[in-house]
Design an enzyme around this catalytic site. Structure first.
Site, mmCIF file in Angstrom:
data_model
loop_
_atom_site.group_PDB
_atom_site.id
_atom_site.type_symbol
_atom_site.label_atom_id
_atom_site.label_comp_id
_atom_site.label_asym_id
_atom_site.label_seq_id
_atom_site.Cartn_x
_atom_site.Cartn_y
_atom_site.Cartn_z
ATOM 1 N N ASP A 13 -1.138 -22.101 -15.743
ATOM 2 C CA ASP A 13 -0.925 -21.669 -14.224
ATOM 3 C C ASP A 13 -1.770 -22.625 -13.232
ATOM 4 O O ASP A 13 -2.002 -22.216 -12.172
ATOM 5 C CB ASP A 13 -0.998 -19.986 -13.946
ATOM 6 C CG ASP A 13 -0.304 -19.430 -15.017
ATOM 7 O OD1 ASP A 13 0.941 -19.575 -14.976
ATOM 8 O OD2 ASP A 13 -1.076 -18.353 -15.390
ATOM 9 N N GLU A 14 -1.804 -23.895 -13.689
ATOM 10 C CA GLU A 14 -2.574 -24.788 -12.845
ATOM 11 C C GLU A 14 -1.723 -25.480 -11.917
ATOM 12 O O GLU A 14 -2.188 -26.177 -10.941
ATOM 13 C CB GLU A 14 -3.339 -25.891 -13.666
ATOM 14 C CG GLU A 14 -4.379 -25.429 -14.637
ATOM 15 C CD GLU A 14 -3.714 -25.009 -15.932
ATOM 16 O OE1 GLU A 14 -2.361 -25.176 -16.093
ATOM 17 O OE2 GLU A 14 -4.437 -25.037 -16.981
ATOM 18 N N LYS A 16 1.423 -27.010 -13.049
ATOM 19 C CA LYS A 16 2.179 -27.972 -13.741
ATOM 20 C C LYS A 16 3.422 -28.394 -13.260
ATOM 21 O O LYS A 16 3.891 -29.581 -13.408
ATOM 22 C CB LYS A 16 1.959 -27.882 -15.258
ATOM 23 C CG LYS A 16 0.624 -27.636 -15.849
ATOM 24 C CD LYS A 16 0.743 -27.337 -17.381
ATOM 25 C CE LYS A 16 1.289 -26.132 -17.693
ATOM 26 N NZ LYS A 16 0.145 -25.139 -17.397
ATOM 27 N N GLY A 40 6.010 -20.648 -17.582
ATOM 28 C CA GLY A 40 6.692 -20.271 -16.465
ATOM 29 C C GLY A 40 6.101 -21.310 -15.422
ATOM 30 O O GLY A 40 5.086 -21.668 -14.866
ATOM 31 N N HIS A 41 7.154 -22.152 -15.021
ATOM 32 C CA HIS A 41 7.020 -23.527 -14.198
ATOM 33 C C HIS A 41 7.918 -23.256 -12.917
ATOM 34 O O HIS A 41 8.991 -23.043 -12.923
ATOM 35 C CB HIS A 41 7.405 -24.791 -14.911
ATOM 36 C CG HIS A 41 6.493 -25.065 -16.000
ATOM 37 N ND1 HIS A 41 6.384 -26.116 -16.750
ATOM 38 C CD2 HIS A 41 5.288 -24.494 -16.422
ATOM 39 C CE1 HIS A 41 5.570 -26.148 -17.886
ATOM 40 N NE2 HIS A 41 4.693 -24.958 -17.446
ATOM 41 N N GLN A 224 1.329 -23.758 -20.662
ATOM 42 C CA GLN A 224 0.121 -22.835 -20.906
ATOM 43 C C GLN A 224 -1.017 -24.161 -20.460
ATOM 44 O O GLN A 224 -0.950 -24.806 -19.886
ATOM 45 C CB GLN A 224 -0.119 -22.303 -22.157
ATOM 46 C CG GLN A 224 0.658 -21.218 -22.660
ATOM 47 C CD GLN A 224 2.194 -21.442 -23.152
ATOM 48 O OE1 GLN A 224 2.322 -22.270 -23.871
ATOM 49 N NE2 GLN A 224 3.244 -20.980 -22.356
ATOM 50 N N GLY A 302 5.382 -11.513 -14.114
ATOM 51 C CA GLY A 302 5.006 -10.954 -12.931
ATOM 52 C C GLY A 302 3.258 -10.072 -12.759
ATOM 53 O O GLY A 302 3.024 -9.630 -11.871
ATOM 54 N N ARG A 305 -3.173 -12.158 -12.003
ATOM 55 C CA ARG A 305 -3.882 -12.899 -12.832
ATOM 56 C C ARG A 305 -5.251 -12.856 -12.430
ATOM 57 O O ARG A 305 -5.669 -12.407 -11.421
ATOM 58 C CB ARG A 305 -3.628 -14.608 -12.622
ATOM 59 C CG ARG A 305 -2.301 -14.936 -13.073
ATOM 60 C CD ARG A 305 -1.980 -16.472 -12.605
ATOM 61 N NE ARG A 305 -0.541 -16.794 -12.829
ATOM 62 C CZ ARG A 305 0.292 -17.419 -12.239
ATOM 63 N NH1 ARG A 305 -0.231 -18.131 -11.021
ATOM 64 N NH2 ARG A 305 1.585 -17.726 -12.754
ATOM 65 N N SER A 413 -3.001 -32.225 -5.012
ATOM 66 C CA SER A 413 -1.783 -31.491 -4.228
ATOM 67 C C SER A 413 -2.349 -30.581 -3.204
ATOM 68 O O SER A 413 -3.201 -29.701 -3.553
ATOM 69 C CB SER A 413 -1.055 -30.719 -5.719
ATOM 70 O OG SER A 413 -0.417 -29.549 -5.168
HETATM 71 P P1 2SA Z 1 1.996 -15.431 -25.812
HETATM 72 O O1 2SA Z 1 2.919 -14.847 -25.039
HETATM 73 O O2 2SA Z 1 1.632 -15.211 -27.331
HETATM 74 O O3 2SA Z 1 1.939 -17.017 -25.649
HETATM 75 O O4 2SA Z 1 0.644 -14.758 -25.153
HETATM 76 C C1 2SA Z 1 -0.872 -15.225 -25.640
HETATM 77 C C2 2SA Z 1 -1.690 -16.092 -24.745
HETATM 78 O O5 2SA Z 1 -1.335 -16.935 -23.893
HETATM 79 C C3 2SA Z 1 -1.272 -16.623 -22.500
HETATM 80 N N1 2SA Z 1 -0.236 -17.156 -21.951
HETATM 81 C C4 2SA Z 1 -0.013 -17.543 -20.576
HETATM 82 N N2 2SA Z 1 -0.892 -17.740 -19.696
HETATM 83 C C5 2SA Z 1 -0.636 -18.268 -18.419
HETATM 84 N N3 2SA Z 1 0.586 -18.668 -18.281
HETATM 85 C C6 2SA Z 1 1.604 -18.459 -19.125
HETATM 86 N N4 2SA Z 1 2.876 -18.368 -18.880
HETATM 87 C C7 2SA Z 1 3.385 -17.574 -17.806
HETATM 88 C C8 2SA Z 1 3.171 -18.060 -16.293
HETATM 89 C C9 2SA Z 1 2.848 -16.104 -17.976
HETATM 90 C C10 2SA Z 1 3.436 -14.886 -16.877
HETATM 91 O O6 2SA Z 1 3.226 -19.277 -16.261
HETATM 92 O O7 2SA Z 1 3.002 -17.409 -15.365
HETATM 93 O O8 2SA Z 1 4.399 -14.950 -16.495
HETATM 94 O O9 2SA Z 1 2.744 -13.909 -17.350
HETATM 95 C C11 2SA Z 1 1.342 -18.071 -20.505
HETATM 96 N N5 2SA Z 1 2.005 -17.820 -21.394
HETATM 97 C C12 2SA Z 1 1.134 -17.515 -22.439
HETATM 98 C C13 2SA Z 1 -0.897 -14.961 -22.593
HETATM 99 O O10 2SA Z 1 -1.325 -14.450 -21.400
HETATM 100 C C14 2SA Z 1 -1.877 -14.683 -23.625
HETATM 101 O O11 2SA Z 1 -3.129 -14.640 -23.192
HETATM 102 MG MG MG Z 2 2.699 -20.715 -15.641
#
Ligand code: 2SA
Ligand code: MG
Length: 425
Positions: A13-14, A16, A40-41, A224, A302, A305, A413
């Site tokens: 969630d930086e 990207k 989630g991009h 991620q 949703g 964070r 950015s």
């Molecule tokens: P998983 O489902 O097995 O990959 O979860 C394991 C850990 O990896 C983290 N994880 C993430 N952290 C941040 N962003 C991610 N993508 C979505 C986003 C997440 C969302 O961009 O917002 O919508 O909640 C992502 N995907 C996996 C996860 O939180 C667990 O810590």
């Molecule tokens: Mg994300």
């Protein structure tokens, strides 16, 4: 521009999505090489926002987009995402999207298992996954029992593959007290999606090899963040794939010499979604302000964070394990108007100062951050398009980050709109 790998240098969630979109304009091919629909991009194009989770961001701009073998591919999520984009006026055809024939599939039983385990885990062992079946699907891949995309095209071998995967999952399900799955049920699930997937399946390594030889520019889109890497992250609170830049090669079928530049996307503060250690977390007003101003909610789930100060120790480590050439610093504007800003420059552990994150989760949860504080800035940095538009204090903050992490800021950015990007080098 040469072939670039974009990776998150924190916990994801930086930002990207925006940077990949900015770069995809200058690329010919965009490739996903790990993860799945847990990503989630968000792209904002002319005020319209597109949320992608499985598809490479290039599809929205009609670039050749590739789902590499390093991904775990959920056919139903794929079909649903195609539908959503279609409603937004983006149509995706097999000539702009290729799915690796050897990509392992996420089945409904994987999602079910992921969620069951999370529900039943004790507080200390819950990972906080996205519940998308990512972990169980990767387990089956390394356990050599995955059903792969190419199996869908081969009705002669599919029943054997189904049997093999159920021979593992049915005893597991019995142990968990959930109903076993009949082979025919799984075959029906797969038959339902096959016609929609089949036209996209291709020999991706060969497509990419051809593009590379033709001098086309390839953009590798990581999902991620590095601290969620299954080897280098805060294990076991990680995702189940390698997310570091080196995976771009293995997860797409190109050699490491195809990579010319590694861009680490770095947020001007730190966030984490899910469980696990987070040394600079601010469970107070500061954290709340960062979360509100930065709209820190998961794109896929949703979920709110967790938020905290910039941790230079972690990012310096990411620079090393990814071979980051330069960073794109995002969301600096979230810090606008803060009286004081802190950066973590090291940790204290049992009375000693250390400059790295220890590998054990147990020690990770015990390190205490050492902070350096900065006077904030009151002017807005939103939408700045030149370095000279930034307040002096903001420049000082950015320069200090570069110094501490050992990598230059290549892009800055200043809003979700892609034109609000300062190219520094
Ligand atoms: P998983 O489902 O097995 O990959 O979860 C394991 C850990 O990896 C983290 N994880 C993430 N952290 C941040 N962003 C991610 N993508 C979505 C986003 C997440 C969302 O961009 O917002 O919508 O909640 C992502 N995907 C996996 C996860 O939180 C667990 O810590
Ligand atoms: Mg994300």
């Amino acid at each position: 521009m040469a072939n670039v790998v974009v990776v998150g240098s924190q916990w994801g969630d930086e930002g990207k999505g925006k940077i990949v979109d900015w770069l995809s304009d200058r690329a010919n091919v965009v490739v996903r090489f790990q993860g799945g629909h847990n990503a989630g991009h968000t792209l904002v194009i002319d005020g319209t926002s597109y949320k992608l989770s499985l598809l490479p961001s290039g599809v929205v701009r009609g670039k050749l987009s590739v789902i590499g073998n390093g991904v775990v591919f959920d056919p139903r999520a794929f079909v649903a995402e195609l539908e959503r984009l279609k409603e937004q006026g983006v149509s995706i055809t097999p000539d702009i999207l290729k799915i690796a024939e050897n990509v392992p599939l996420i089945l409904s039983l994987h999602g079910e298992l992921d969620r069951l385990r999370e529900e039943r885990a004790s507080k200390g062992s819950r990972i906080g996954t996205t519940g998308r079946g990512i972990g169980p699907a990767y387990e089956d891949k390394v356990g050599r029992r995955s059903i792969k995309a190419l199996d869908l095209l081969n009705p002669d071998v599919l029943p054997d593959k189904v049997e093999r995967v159920l021979a593992h999952h049915n005893p597991l399900r019995r142990g968990l007290g959930v109903a076993e799955i009949e082979p025919q049920t799984l075959l029906d699930e797969l038959a339902g999606v096959t016609p929609k997937i089949a036209p996209f399946i291709d020999r991706v390594w060969s497509v990419l090899d051809e593009k590379r030889r033709a001098g086309e520019r390839i953009l590798f889109e990581g999902a991620q963040g590095s601290l969620l890497d299954v080897d280098h992250g805060t294990y076991p609170f990680v995702t189940s794939s390698n997310v570091v830049a080196g995976q771009a090669a293995a997860g797409s079928g190109l050699g490491p010499n195809a990579i010319d530049y590694v861009l680490g996307i770095t947020k001007a503060y730190t966030t984490r979604v899910g469980e696990g250690p987070f040394p600079t977390e601010q469970q107070n007003e500061v954290g709340q302000t960062l979360g509100e101003r930065g709209h820190e909610f998961g794109t896929v789930t949703g979920r709110q964070r967790r938020c905290g100060w910039f941790d230079a120790v972690l990012v310096r480590q990411s620079v090393a394990i990814n071979g980051i050439s330069g960073i794109a610093l995002t969301k600096l504007d979230v810090l606008d108007g803060m009286d004081e800003i802190a950066i973590c420059t090291g940790y204290r552990l049992d009375g000693e100062e250390i400059d790295y994150l220890p590998a054990s989760a147990h020690l990770q949860s015990r390190v205490e951050p050492i902070y350096e504080t900065f006077e904030g800035w009151s002017d807005s940095t939103v939408g700045a398009r030149r370095w000279a538009d930034l307040p002096a204090q903001a420049i000082k903050y950015v320069r200090r980050i570069e110094e501490l992490i050992g990598a230059p800021v290549a892009l800055l950015s200043t809003s979700p709109e892609r034109d609000d990007t300062i190219l520094v080098t």
